[in-house]
Write an enzyme that holds these catalytic residues in place. Sequence first.
Site, PDB file in Angstrom:
ATOM      1  N   VAL A   1       0.856  -1.182   0.000  1.00  0.00           N
ATOM      2  CA  VAL A   1       0.000   0.000   0.000  1.00  0.00           C
ATOM      3  C   VAL A   1       0.891   1.230   0.000  1.00  0.00           C
ATOM      4  O   VAL A   1       1.530   1.541   0.999  1.00  0.00           O
ATOM      5  CB  VAL A   1      -0.928   0.022   1.233  1.00  0.00           C
ATOM      6  CG1 VAL A   1      -1.867   1.212   1.173  1.00  0.00           C
ATOM      7  CG2 VAL A   1      -1.714  -1.280   1.317  1.00  0.00           C
ATOM      8  N   SER A   2       0.931   1.930  -1.114  1.00  0.00           N
ATOM      9  CA  SER A   2       1.787   3.104  -1.211  1.00  0.00           C
ATOM     10  C   SER A   2       1.028   4.396  -0.967  1.00  0.00           C
ATOM     11  O   SER A   2       1.596   5.477  -1.002  1.00  0.00           O
ATOM     12  CB  SER A   2       2.444   3.159  -2.599  1.00  0.00           C
ATOM     13  OG  SER A   2       1.464   3.148  -3.609  1.00  0.00           O
TER      14      SER A   2
END
Length: 212
Positions: A9-10
């Site tokens: 999850v960026s």
Amino acid sequence: MSTILYARVSTADQTLHHQKTQAEQAGFVIDAVVSDHGVSGASTALRERPEGKRLFDMLRKGDTLVVRWVDRLGRNYQDVTDTIREFMGRGVIIRTVINNMTFDGSTTDPVQMAVRDALIAFMAATAQAQHEATKASQRAGIEAAKEEGKTYLGRKPSYDRKSFNAVIDMLGTGTTSVSEIARVTGLTRQTVLRIKQDPAKAEALIASWGLA
């Protein structure tokens, strides 16, 4: 034997929820979720990420590793191919939610092995190419903003760096609809369409307004 979902999850936390929900809707029964937040898939190898290290420790022979697509493992060709081969060598089955791909190291048929390895190489190369294309577009947008001298900022965008990256990330899969991206990010459908149609301009607005 466990089924473990790995999510990178960026951006916003909603993206993790999206990846887990998408996997469950595809029929996977997830025993555990391992996720890395705010980590680049291009510059940070999986085994160097905080939770990526734990993933290497957790996976055992007979386990199934589920990812939305191979770009969750990384966006570097060498890292992704090396990682998948190592997991297959351990007896771990890798499955993707998108396209329902299965990579299993147990096959001994040379033709099946050749097809499997070619698919792994193609998908890893595509993940890196998408990342490089996005970065090139972003750089073009920043340079365009600089050249214009920021004389006209236009309307302040409703998205910031995190939500912009979330949109680009999901658009990169080629399978997530605009409506679904809007729901996950909290942006309007029109905003997502504008980013999709001209990511360089969207990036320029972020640069012009100095949005984090």
